[in-house]
Write an enzyme that holds these catalytic residues in place. Structure first.
Site, PDB file in Angstrom:
ATOM      1  N   CYS A   7      73.758  53.571 -10.635  1.00 33.10           N
ATOM      2  CA  CYS A   7      72.795  54.172 -10.941  1.00 33.10           C
ATOM      3  C   CYS A   7      71.188  52.686 -10.423  1.00 33.10           C
ATOM      4  O   CYS A   7      71.471  52.045 -10.001  1.00 33.10           O
ATOM      5  CB  CYS A   7      72.956  54.695 -12.559  1.00 33.10           C
ATOM      6  SG  CYS A   7      72.658  53.765 -13.871  1.00 33.10           S
ATOM      7  N   ASN A  10      71.222  50.927 -14.436  1.00 35.75           N
ATOM      8  CA  ASN A  10      72.628  50.151 -14.998  1.00 35.75           C
ATOM      9  C   ASN A  10      72.842  50.396 -16.622  1.00 35.75           C
ATOM     10  O   ASN A  10      73.183  49.350 -17.567  1.00 35.75           O
ATOM     11  CB  ASN A  10      73.063  49.237 -14.709  1.00 35.75           C
ATOM     12  CG  ASN A  10      75.125  49.089 -15.028  1.00 35.75           C
ATOM     13  OD1 ASN A  10      75.038  47.519 -15.216  1.00 35.75           O
ATOM     14  ND2 ASN A  10      75.622  49.951 -15.092  1.00 35.75           N
ATOM     15  N   CYS A  12      71.736  54.124 -18.593  1.00 40.29           N
ATOM     16  CA  CYS A  12      72.038  55.342 -19.295  1.00 40.29           C
ATOM     17  C   CYS A  12      72.960  55.740 -18.510  1.00 40.29           C
ATOM     18  O   CYS A  12      74.326  55.375 -18.776  1.00 40.29           O
ATOM     19  CB  CYS A  12      70.387  55.995 -19.029  1.00 40.29           C
ATOM     20  SG  CYS A  12      69.176  55.711 -19.832  1.00 40.29           S
ATOM     21  N   ARG A  13      72.641  56.162 -17.099  1.00 41.35           N
ATOM     22  CA  ARG A  13      73.319  57.456 -16.424  1.00 41.35           C
ATOM     23  C   ARG A  13      75.274  56.584 -15.764  1.00 41.35           C
ATOM     24  O   ARG A  13      76.397  56.814 -16.048  1.00 41.35           O
ATOM     25  CB  ARG A  13      73.019  57.557 -15.075  1.00 41.35           C
ATOM     26  CG  ARG A  13      72.093  58.522 -15.580  1.00 41.35           C
ATOM     27  CD  ARG A  13      71.141  59.027 -14.307  1.00 41.35           C
ATOM     28  NE  ARG A  13      70.721  57.706 -13.726  1.00 41.35           N
ATOM     29  CZ  ARG A  13      69.857  58.017 -13.069  1.00 41.35           C
ATOM     30  NH1 ARG A  13      69.694  59.333 -12.323  1.00 41.35           N
ATOM     31  NH2 ARG A  13      68.780  57.141 -11.484  1.00 41.35           N
ATOM     32  N   SER A  14      75.107  54.937 -14.965  1.00 38.88           N
ATOM     33  CA  SER A  14      76.744  54.596 -14.592  1.00 38.88           C
ATOM     34  C   SER A  14      76.970  54.154 -15.971  1.00 38.88           C
ATOM     35  O   SER A  14      78.110  54.580 -15.662  1.00 38.88           O
ATOM     36  CB  SER A  14      75.932  53.572 -13.736  1.00 38.88           C
ATOM     37  OG  SER A  14      75.001  52.336 -13.601  1.00 38.88           O
ATOM     38  N   ASP A 123      67.680  61.339 -14.439  1.00 44.98           N
ATOM     39  CA  ASP A 123      67.736  59.624 -15.383  1.00 44.98           C
ATOM     40  C   ASP A 123      66.572  60.337 -16.507  1.00 44.98           C
ATOM     41  O   ASP A 123      65.496  61.281 -16.070  1.00 44.98           O
ATOM     42  CB  ASP A 123      66.610  59.240 -14.422  1.00 44.98           C
ATOM     43  CG  ASP A 123      65.811  57.829 -14.788  1.00 44.98           C
ATOM     44  OD1 ASP A 123      66.996  57.428 -16.020  1.00 44.98           O
ATOM     45  OD2 ASP A 123      65.804  56.987 -14.635  1.00 44.98           O
TER      46      ASP A 123
HETATM   47  P1  4NP Z   1      69.857  54.108 -15.285  1.00 42.28           P
HETATM   48  O1  4NP Z   1      68.249  54.986 -16.215  1.00 42.28           O
HETATM   49  O2  4NP Z   1      69.098  54.216 -13.883  1.00 42.28           O
HETATM   50  O3  4NP Z   1      70.335  55.757 -15.486  1.00 42.28           O
HETATM   51  O4  4NP Z   1      70.099  53.382 -16.040  1.00 42.28           O
HETATM   52  C1  4NP Z   1      66.850  53.720 -16.676  1.00 42.28           C
HETATM   53  C2  4NP Z   1      67.085  52.961 -17.139  1.00 42.28           C
HETATM   54  C3  4NP Z   1      65.899  52.385 -16.791  1.00 42.28           C
HETATM   55  C4  4NP Z   1      64.939  52.056 -15.830  1.00 42.28           C
HETATM   56  C5  4NP Z   1      65.096  53.572 -15.455  1.00 42.28           C
HETATM   57  C6  4NP Z   1      66.017  54.489 -15.082  1.00 42.28           C
HETATM   58  N1  4NP Z   1      63.070  51.501 -16.545  1.00 42.28           N
HETATM   59  O5  4NP Z   1      62.309  52.023 -15.414  1.00 42.28           O
HETATM   60  O6  4NP Z   1      63.418  50.726 -17.015  1.00 42.28           O
END
Ligand code: 4NP
Length: 153
Positions: A7, A10, A12-14, A123
């Protein structure tokens, strides 16, 4: 078959996809490396988002020990299947591919669920708790399909 979940951050989703897939691989005593990475470096070394960790824990999955890392080009050598959460992840990972064989390893994870009316795992970072539950549900279904692929190899 080694599987990488990707993702943006790294956190939340992944990590959720990684935790679900690791548990299913372990429960079925399969041999597979499962890992996750982010296309961005914002959170490298950090633990998963506490809201995602809590959502996972409520479903019996422990992702608290995972540490964020950034996707790197050698991941194309280590992993056979690289599942990305959204189109932006797809473009970023494919942008690092060295050849057609690298590109063919990359797939949008929701392409595994033709009956689901969404193309991307949303997200959840800036939303509420229901967003985390929704991510869990989509990834639980997707990792069931991947498990079936591994069992039928
Ligand atoms: P992820 O979510 O891609 O599912 O881990 C996010 C976590 C942090 C951010 C964006 C998306 N960020 O902008 O910090």
């Amino acid at each position: 078959m080694n599987i990488l979940m990707v993702c943006l951050g790294n956190i939340c989703r992944s990590p959720m996809a990684d935790g679900l897939m690791r548990k299913k691989v372990s429960d079925h005593k399969l041999q597979a490396i499962v890992d996750s990475a982010g296309t961005a470096n914002y959170h490298v070394g950090g633990a998963p988002d506490t809201r995602m960790t809590a959502t996972a824990r409520n479903k019996g999955i422990d992702i608290s020990g995972l540490k964020a890392r950034q996707f790197e080009v050698t991941d194309f050598d280590t992993f056979d299947m690289i599942y990305v959460m959204d189109q932006s992840n797809y473009a970023n990972v494919v942008g690092l591919a060295r050849n057609e064989s690298d590109i063919q390893k990359v797939e949008l994870i929701l392409d595994l669920l033709p009956d689901v009316n969404e193309a991307e795992v949303p997200d959840p970072y800036y939303g509420g708790q229901d967003g985390f539950e929704h991510v869990y549900d989509l990834l639980d279904k997707s990792t069931d399909i991947i498990l079936n692929k591994l069992l039928n190899e």
